[in-house]
Design an enzyme around this catalytic site. Structure first.
Site, short mmCIF file in Angstrom:
data_model
loop_
_atom_site.label_atom_id
_atom_site.label_comp_id
_atom_site.label_asym_id
_atom_site.label_seq_id
_atom_site.Cartn_x
_atom_site.Cartn_y
_atom_site.Cartn_z
N GLU A 65 -4.38 8.37 -0.37
CA GLU A 65 -3.24 8.12 -1.36
C GLU A 65 -3.63 8.13 -2.67
O GLU A 65 -3.08 8.52 -3.64
CB GLU A 65 -2.64 6.85 -0.67
CG GLU A 65 -1.59 6.12 -1.84
CD GLU A 65 -0.94 5.03 -1.16
OE1 GLU A 65 -1.29 4.49 -0.04
OE2 GLU A 65 -0.14 4.26 -1.87
N ASP A 70 -5.83 -2.18 -2.28
CA ASP A 70 -4.98 -1.25 -1.29
C ASP A 70 -5.94 0.21 -1.62
O ASP A 70 -5.42 0.88 -2.24
CB ASP A 70 -3.77 -1.26 -2.12
CG ASP A 70 -2.75 -0.51 -1.17
OD1 ASP A 70 -3.24 0.03 0.12
OD2 ASP A 70 -1.65 -0.08 -1.73
N GLU A 74 5.72 -6.21 1.27
CA GLU A 74 6.32 -5.17 0.43
C GLU A 74 7.82 -5.08 1.06
O GLU A 74 8.32 -3.79 1.43
CB GLU A 74 5.67 -3.77 0.55
CG GLU A 74 4.30 -3.72 -0.01
CD GLU A 74 3.52 -2.45 0.15
OE1 GLU A 74 3.68 -1.66 0.89
OE2 GLU A 74 2.72 -2.36 -0.70
C1 GCV Z 1 3.26 2.27 4.26
C2 GCV Z 1 0.60 0.79 -0.09
C3 GCV Z 1 1.16 2.36 -0.07
C4 GCV Z 1 2.75 2.15 0.86
C5 GCV Z 1 2.26 1.64 2.28
C6 GCV Z 1 1.47 0.51 2.18
C7 GCV Z 1 0.94 -0.30 3.55
O1 GCV Z 1 1.22 -0.03 -0.64
O2 GCV Z 1 1.50 2.62 -1.08
O3 GCV Z 1 3.07 3.37 1.00
O4 GCV Z 1 3.10 1.21 3.21
O5 GCV Z 1 0.40 0.44 1.53
O6 GCV Z 1 -0.23 -0.23 3.67
O7 GCV Z 1 1.55 -0.93 4.14
#
Ligand code: GCV
Length: 657
Positions: A381, A353, A274
């Site tokens: 989340e 995820d 990411e």
């Molecule tokens: C901390 C997902 C979440 C991100 C998070 C990522 C991760 O994509 O939306 O906010 O980043 O996981 O686990 O690194």
């Protein structure tokens, strides 16, 4: 220390003082605490007993070093190298034995039994933690915002400043230790500029104060570190893991950290994921990156926890052969056996995820010669963001109990520890939803003992945090233990996942991620939906499993309904094992999910007057929010698929055509 005037919930450490009668048989034990051994953790354990005795029994125990024959509690320190404990009792003495950590855990267990109304006479319990590492990961930023935080602001940082440690942190440490957690990171895995300095001298004094608060409860502090720190804060022009200048930079940085925090745990790293920096930039692999940090930490017995959440988030949705689910395995499996012993790979429970249902990550079975941790997300989340009740213990157990292969065993047998993304913040209940406390409680308990059932854990939480009244226990247990399935019913059943509002990840947006670069698609068309991950005709992801599971997932005839759309693209008319077509299942599931939330509301209103009013009212309010959101999910998803498929609901219920 228990603070009676705290502006926050005491969760499961509140020790119901309303009914002193319930404690009359155990009072005799709480007059004396005999400490046999010397370690700061023994004093912490004695303080816990003292605080309980003062609060629940209105007595102050005498604490001494010898057993003088009086009734009491003996803390008997042994030199065991595991953190287990034994508790035994007769009509005069309760003995808690173990190493200092074990004694602290044993005392918390003893107090938990006490408040749950269990008899303390003639007990004989002996427990060992299943894992050495039982860790919480905070995703807190220096600004005080929490990435995917739904419970207020950070308790560690505010306005780019590090807060002072104090009562709230001490209480948090108690809470974590009381369920067996022994490690934590306090900052986000996405480490930006300000947070990159947390490993530098100018921040370490304050960070060391936090370490001190947690140390008192046997919890080691780790930090998330920026892989590119040598560039970001070190003035180098590279973070190449094979560059000797980079290695020297990290060696020095680590020495500085340990000069402030002698028992520092180590680093948690998110790299090449990411848009975060990582070794790929230099044509190196993740073993090169992790080992470079491991070499720096090794002299201090520190650990690198390296996340396997590595995937390309710039995919082309037009290319159906690419599958994000394959990414972690493809990246890490070839590196099995190449990591130093003080590296732990942290693997998310599923390959995507933290969806409400995913297959278990095949990576757990693919790296027999590498230390592994399982990563879960308590934060919710994608599972209602602590506005919806969604008790996650069953989901985590499904991962831990997943049979990799008959020869290898289950995930819980091959990991060295568990880690989870925190769900707490500075809100009154610590969590956004009071019942979300049960998820933090459950994570700790499963990390200690993965064979506990969700029902057992829920009951422990309810009895210690809400009430010992059987009506309340049964009602809340029913809500908690069905809540994950209910959430799944009105959102994304059959393993399809996603369909959430992009970026925020709350509420329905069926096509929200469909044409995005994130690799998160449902591929619904006029005939059917689902992701074909088979070898035969799809992305080939099923080949990442051992034969037992590969066969199960590859063959549409035996693939479990709950994961059908995770593995197969099927017509809406495809008949499931349960006898319904996929389309009818979707309709039924969404209608039922909303009815179930209505049932939660009815059951909860029956508890009025039986539990703390503030807690009751807060949950009542949130159940209304959950109901409205469930209706939204039901109507959007049903309408979307009716419009795609043209197939009517055979129950002729209201669909907005
Ligand atoms: C901390 C997902 C979440 C991100 C998070 C990522 C991760 O994509 O939306 O906010 O980043 O996981 O686990 O690194």
């Amino acid at each position: 220390m228990i603070l009676d005037n705290m502006e926050m919930s005491e969760c499961w450490l509140g020790y119901d003082t309303g009914n002193k009668e319930q404690y009359k048989d155990i009072e005799k034990y709480f007059g004396y605490i005999h400490i046999n051994g010397s370690d700061a953790l023994l004093n912490t354990a004695a303080e816990e007993i003292t605080a309980f005795a003062a609060r629940a029994l209105n007595i102050t125990p005498v604490v001494d070093a010898s057993s003088d024959g009086s009734d009491g509690i003996v803390l008997d320190c042994t030199d065991s190298d595991t953190d287990g404990f034994a508790i035994s009792s007769d009509s005069h003495l309760i003995t808690v034995s173990g190493n200092p950590h074990g004694i602290l855990y044993g005392v918390f267990r003893l107090l938990n039994m006490t408040v749950s109304g269990k008899s303390l006479d003639g007990i004989s319990i002996s427990e060992q933690p299943a894992y050495k590492i039982r860790m919480i990961n905070h995703w807190d930023n220096a600004s005080g915002e929490i990435e995917r935080g739904y419970a207020g602001k950070s308790i560690f940082f505010s306005n780019d400043e590090i807060l002072k440690s104090g009562d709230r942190i001490d209480f948090y440490a108690r809470m974590l230790a009381s369920v067996g957690i022994n490690a934590l990171t306090i900052n986000n895995v996405n480490v930006h500029h300000t947070e990159s300095y947390f490993i530098a001298e100018k921040c370490l004094k304050s960070i060391a104060d936090f370490a001190c608060s947690f140390r008192k409860y046997g919890i080691k502090l780790f930090l998330s570190a920026n892989y590119a720190s040598p560039i970001e804060i070190g003035g180098l022009d590279t973070a190449d893991p094979l560059d000797s200048g980079v290695q020297d930079w990290w060696n020095k940085a680590v020495r500085t950290v340990y000069s402030f925090i002698p028992d520092f745990g180590g680093f948690l790293i998110k790299a090449d994921s990411e848009n975060r920096p990582g070794p790929f930039t230099y044509g190196r692999n993740h073993a090169d990156g992790a080992n470079m940090l491991a070499r720096a930490l090794e002299p201090f017995s520190g650990t690198v926890i390296w996340r396997c959440f590595v995937y390309n988030c710039h995919l082309d949705w037009r290319d159906r052969s690419i599958d994000r689910a394959k990414a972690a395995y493809d990246c890490f499996k070839p590196l099995d056996g190449k990591f130093m012993p003080n590296v732990m790979l942290q693997i998310k429970n599923g390959p995507m995820d933290f969806q409400i249902r995913e297959a278990t990550s095949p990576l757990f079975g693919a790296m027999p010669n590498t230390n592994k941790l399982a990563e879960f997300q308590i934060a919710q989340e994608y599972t209602g963001q602590q506005k919806h009740v969604c008790f996650l213990a069953r989901m985590w157990k499904e991962c831990l109990d997943f049979n990799i292969s008959d020869d290898i065993g289950c995930v819980k047998d091959v990991i060295r520890g568990v880690a989870a993304v925190s769900n707490i913040g500075d809100s009154f209940y610590w969590t956004g939803h009071p019942l979300a406390q049960a998820n933090l409680y459950a994570f700790g308990r499963l990390g200690w003992n993965p064979s506990l059932t969700p029902e057992q854990i829920a009951e422990e939480y309810i009895r210690s945090a809400i009430s010992n009244d059987t009506t309340v226990v049964n009602a809340v247990k029913d809500i908690l233990c069905s809540s994950r399935r209910v959430y799944e019913k009105y959102t994304t059943p059959l393993g399809i996942g996603w369909m959430v509002t992009p970026h925020y990840h709350y509420g329905p947006s069926v096509d929200g991620y469909e044409y995005s670069p994130w690799g998160t698609y449902h591929y619904a068309d006029r005939d059917g939906m689902g992701v074909d991950r088979t070898v035969k005709s799809g992305t080939g992801y099923t080949a990442q499993y051992f034969e037992n599971n590969m066969k199960l997932y590859e063959d549409i005839e035996i693939c479990p309904d709950d994961l059908l759309l995770f593995f197969h693209h099927v017509p809406y008319t495809h008949v499931l094992h349960c006898g319904k077509t996929v389309m009818q299942y979707f309709y039924d599931s969404h209608f039922e999910g909303v009815e179930d939330v209505q049932r939660f509301i009815d059951v909860w209103s029956g508890l009025s007057g039986k539990i703390d009013k503030k807690y009751f009212d807060k949950v009542s309010d949130l159940l209304s929010v959950q109901y409205a959101s469930a209706v939204d999910w039901r109507d959007q998803v049903n309408t979307y698929f009716y419009r795609k498929s043209g197939i009517d609901d055979n129950g002729a219920r209201k669909i907005y055509k």
